[in-house]
Design a protein around this motif. Structure first.
Motif, short mmCIF file in Angstrom:
data_model
loop_
_atom_site.label_atom_id
_atom_site.label_comp_id
_atom_site.label_asym_id
_atom_site.label_seq_id
_atom_site.Cartn_x
_atom_site.Cartn_y
_atom_site.Cartn_z
N GLY A 111 0.80 -1.22 0.00
CA GLY A 111 0.00 0.00 0.00
C GLY A 111 0.83 1.26 0.00
O GLY A 111 0.48 2.23 0.67
N THR A 171 -3.51 0.29 -8.24
CA THR A 171 -4.77 1.02 -8.06
C THR A 171 -5.85 0.54 -9.03
O THR A 171 -5.60 0.37 -10.22
N LEU A 203 -14.29 4.68 -6.58
CA LEU A 203 -13.24 5.27 -5.75
C LEU A 203 -11.92 4.53 -5.99
O LEU A 203 -11.90 3.30 -6.01
N PRO A 204 -10.81 5.27 -6.16
CA PRO A 204 -9.54 4.57 -6.32
C PRO A 204 -9.10 3.93 -5.01
O PRO A 204 -9.17 4.55 -3.95
N ILE A 205 -8.70 2.69 -5.07
CA ILE A 205 -8.18 1.99 -3.90
C ILE A 205 -6.97 1.16 -4.35
O ILE A 205 -6.80 0.91 -5.53
N TYR A 206 -6.15 0.76 -3.37
CA TYR A 206 -5.02 -0.12 -3.68
C TYR A 206 -5.52 -1.55 -3.65
O TYR A 206 -5.96 -2.05 -2.61
N ALA A 266 -6.41 6.16 -11.73
CA ALA A 266 -6.66 7.17 -10.70
C ALA A 266 -7.01 8.51 -11.34
O ALA A 266 -7.82 9.28 -10.82
N GLU A 274 -2.07 16.69 -5.38
CA GLU A 274 -2.70 16.25 -4.13
C GLU A 274 -3.49 14.96 -4.33
O GLU A 274 -3.38 14.02 -3.55
N GLU A 275 -4.27 14.93 -5.41
CA GLU A 275 -5.16 13.78 -5.61
C GLU A 275 -4.41 12.54 -6.09
O GLU A 275 -4.87 11.42 -5.88
N ALA A 310 -1.38 11.81 -5.13
CA ALA A 310 -0.24 11.69 -4.22
C ALA A 310 0.11 10.24 -3.91
O ALA A 310 1.23 9.93 -3.55
N GLY A 311 -0.87 9.36 -4.06
CA GLY A 311 -0.64 7.97 -3.69
C GLY A 311 0.06 7.15 -4.74
O GLY A 311 -0.01 5.93 -4.71
N HIS A 312 0.71 7.80 -5.70
CA HIS A 312 1.38 7.05 -6.77
C HIS A 312 2.84 7.42 -6.84
O HIS A 312 3.21 8.58 -6.70
N LEU A 313 3.66 6.42 -7.05
CA LEU A 313 5.08 6.65 -7.22
C LEU A 313 5.47 6.29 -8.64
O LEU A 313 4.98 5.31 -9.20
N SER A 325 -2.46 8.52 1.69
CA SER A 325 -2.79 8.96 0.33
C SER A 325 -4.30 8.85 0.11
O SER A 325 -4.99 8.19 0.88
N PRO A 326 -4.82 9.49 -0.95
CA PRO A 326 -6.26 9.40 -1.20
C PRO A 326 -6.77 7.96 -1.26
O PRO A 326 -7.84 7.65 -0.72
N GLU A 327 -6.00 7.06 -1.88
CA GLU A 327 -6.43 5.67 -1.98
C GLU A 327 -6.56 5.04 -0.59
O GLU A 327 -7.52 4.32 -0.32
N ASN A 384 -9.54 6.29 1.22
CA ASN A 384 -10.79 5.71 0.75
C ASN A 384 -11.08 4.38 1.44
O ASN A 384 -12.22 3.94 1.52
N GLN A 385 -10.04 3.70 1.89
CA GLN A 385 -10.22 2.40 2.53
C GLN A 385 -10.14 2.49 4.04
O GLN A 385 -10.86 1.82 4.75
N SER A 400 2.99 14.84 0.74
CA SER A 400 1.76 14.29 0.17
C SER A 400 1.33 13.00 0.82
O SER A 400 0.15 12.70 0.89
N PHE A 401 2.25 12.19 1.32
CA PHE A 401 1.86 10.82 1.63
C PHE A 401 2.93 10.24 2.55
O PHE A 401 3.92 9.71 2.08
#
Lengths: 208, 337
Positions: free
Chosen positions: A97, A103, A109-112, A164, A182-183, A185-188, B102-104, B107-108, B237-238
């Protein structure tokens, strides 16, 4: 050097051939041409993995198509999507995660998918990056922009960013760069293409 | 992952019964539990069964009843960060929920899971029990004490553990005076987090084995109250916090009539900064008074010792966290003007 070494040995031939095949697969994945049977099937028919629907099989509604899969409780959603349904655009990166490569959208909704048990996604609408590029002639606007703007380097993280992006643009059709950062942010992107990707997403929002 | 079973109860009582045996563990959002099950950080036998709280209806509601905000334990952090009532009246909590991961993951992830999460220490969390520390085996060493402790406690050890509680929502709930409701009891936030029980290395709260957080209740703030949450992390950010801080301040006639300030990620438990509250009370908020409160909040803070064993590591130690924490308290207070 002996006589037989002058020709191509069987081992070397096989090695070269497999490299070509491997290279072709990678190349076509980037362009979205890998033909995934279920993806090209637009009739919403029920496909089944395993003997038949019903019984111990659970329903996975991936990209608008019903799949019946017999799952184990400890399987992650990523495992079902990749290994059981063969939808391999969704990658497995860190398995913790942290990287965002896996994703998918569940209920929009985006989730891992590595951090969700498969049993929690039963009967819910799931979207994977395959929905953005069913075939080469029919790329979704997001996939096309990522390709045209070269918003990837090795391409391993791209499917995660794209799906995403789909969720982001649905929520906010024309985000600015700060909102994108910001939106998403969860990606590398370990190749460090993050700024190109974010600028591409802004560009998509502006209509190009 | 190893083959575990999943129990999908439909009532809290059924879930508690399933947990009572001791061979089961809770899964809600899953982002924390699955991380640790995959990492196999613990030498203990992993749970045979996961009890899935998501199958219990009615635990995700966010509603205002009379003078109390009630948040179901399974409300996602996204839902909390986007809720209009929470954004306007309980600002610090909305900001804290938005600051998590993070947003993902938001969400969970659920608020119940966020406040019950395990401590943060890179030795403790390492895969495959690479560092069998004091928290895991009796008489084990504290690797943070010997090695790189740049993210560890600046307020000393608790039960010889220097790990920190990394929850972002915890200081906001602590400062807002929340109550945490379980299937057995209602706790004040100030008594909810507890020192490590050596019989259960995962534990950061007072909860019993078969106790489940069901709801979080927050009293409506008095008129003239503002709140703010500040977080410092390496990746903006995360990331887990290096330090975070929440302030809830009631102003009347230009001066502070009531202040409630909390810090987290600086100690084994979320920390109420009573000295900072006393410092700002009765004064007008400006950069000077806010800074004085920040300094007061860090009274008694000490960097972890740098022993001969870890000076060879080119370690930076954790002294910088003291300065960051002072500034975060100051900024949180200034945001309450």
């Amino acid at each position: 050097m002996t006589e037989e070494k002058k020709g191509i040995s069987r081992r070397e031939f096989l090695k070269d051939a497999s490299l070509i095949v491997g290279g072709a697969a990678v190349g076509s994945t980037m362009l979205g041409t890998v033909a995934v049977a279920s993806c090209n099937n637009n009739n919403n028919t029920t496909t089944s993995v395993g003997p038949s629907g019903g019984g111990r099989h659970s329903l996975f509604k991936v990209n608008g198509i019903d799949h019946w899969v017999e799952i184990e409780p400890y399987w992650s959603l990523n495992f079902v999507i990749r290994e059981k349904l063969g939808l391999t655009f969704t990658k497995m990166g860190c398995d913790r995660g942290e990287c965002g490569h896996c994703t998918v959208l569940v209920n929009d909704l985006p989730i891992y998918s590595c951090m969700m048990l498969a049993q929690d996604a039963i009967d819910k609408p799931i979207e994977t990056a395959e929905i953005l590029s069913p075939d080469l002639t029919n790329l979704d606007g997001i996939a096309k922009s990522f390709r045209d703007n070269a918003a990837f380097q090795c391409g391993f993280c791209t499917a995660g960013w794209m799906i995403a992006t789909k969720a982001l643009l649905k929520k906010n059709p024309s985000p600015n760069l700060d909102q994108v950062r910001e939106e998403l942010a969860g990606h590398l992107c370990i190749c460090s293409g993050i700024i190109e990707i974010c600028q591409t997403v802004v560009k998509i929002g502006q209509g190009g | 992952m190893y083959p575990f079973k999943v129990n999908n109860p439909t009532t809290v009582n059924a879930a508690a019964q399933a947990l009572a045996g001791g061979k089961a563990a809770i899964i809600a959002g899953g982002t924390e539990q699955l991380f640790f099950l995959k990492a196999m950080h613990s030498p203990a036998t992993p749970p045979e069964t996961l009890v899935n709280l998501k199958s219990i209806p009615g635990l995700t509601d966010i509603k205002e009843e009379g003078n109390t905000l009630k948040i179901g334990a399974l409300a996602t952090l996204t839902a909390i960060a986007n809720n209009d009532i929470i954004k306007s009246k309980y600002t610090a909590l909305a900001q804290a929920a938005k600051a998590v991961a993070s947003p993902e993951l938001r969400n969970q992830g659920t608020i119940g899971g966020n406040i019950c999460q395990r401590v943060q220490c890179w030795y403790y969390k390492a895969d495959n029990n690479l560092f069998p520390c004091r928290r895991k085996v009796s008489n084990g060493p504290c690797y943070a004490l010997l090695g790189d402790n740049r993210y560890n406690s600046i307020f000393g050890q608790v039960n010889t553990c220097y790990a920190v509680n990394p929850s972002d929502t915890a200081p906001a709930l602590l400062a807002l005076g929340a109550k945490i409701v379980t299937n057995k009891k209602t706790y004040n936030a100030s008594e909810f987090w507890s020192a490590t029980n050596t019989s259960d290395i995962e534990k950061t709260t007072v909860l019993a084995l078969d106790e489940i957080v069901t709801e979080i209740q927050i009293p409506a703030p008095a008129a003239g109250t503002k709140s703010a949450f500040k977080k410092f992390a390496l990746r903006k950010s995360f990331d887990f916090p290096i330090v975070n801080a929440a302030a809830v301040i009631t102003l009347s006639g230009g001066t502070v009539s009531k202040a409630s300030i909390a810090l987290n990620a600086v100690h084994n438990l979320p920390r109420k900064a009573t000295a900072a509250e006393d410092s700002i009370n009765g004064k007008a908020i400006n950069a000077d008074t806010a800074w004085d409160a920040g300094v007061a909040a860090l009274n008694g803070a000490n960097a972890m010792p740098q022993t001969p064993a870890n000076t060879t590591w080119d370690t930076i130690g954790n002294k910088y966290m003291i300065q960051i924490a002072k500034v975060l308290v100051k900024r949180a207070i200034l945001d309450c003007r």
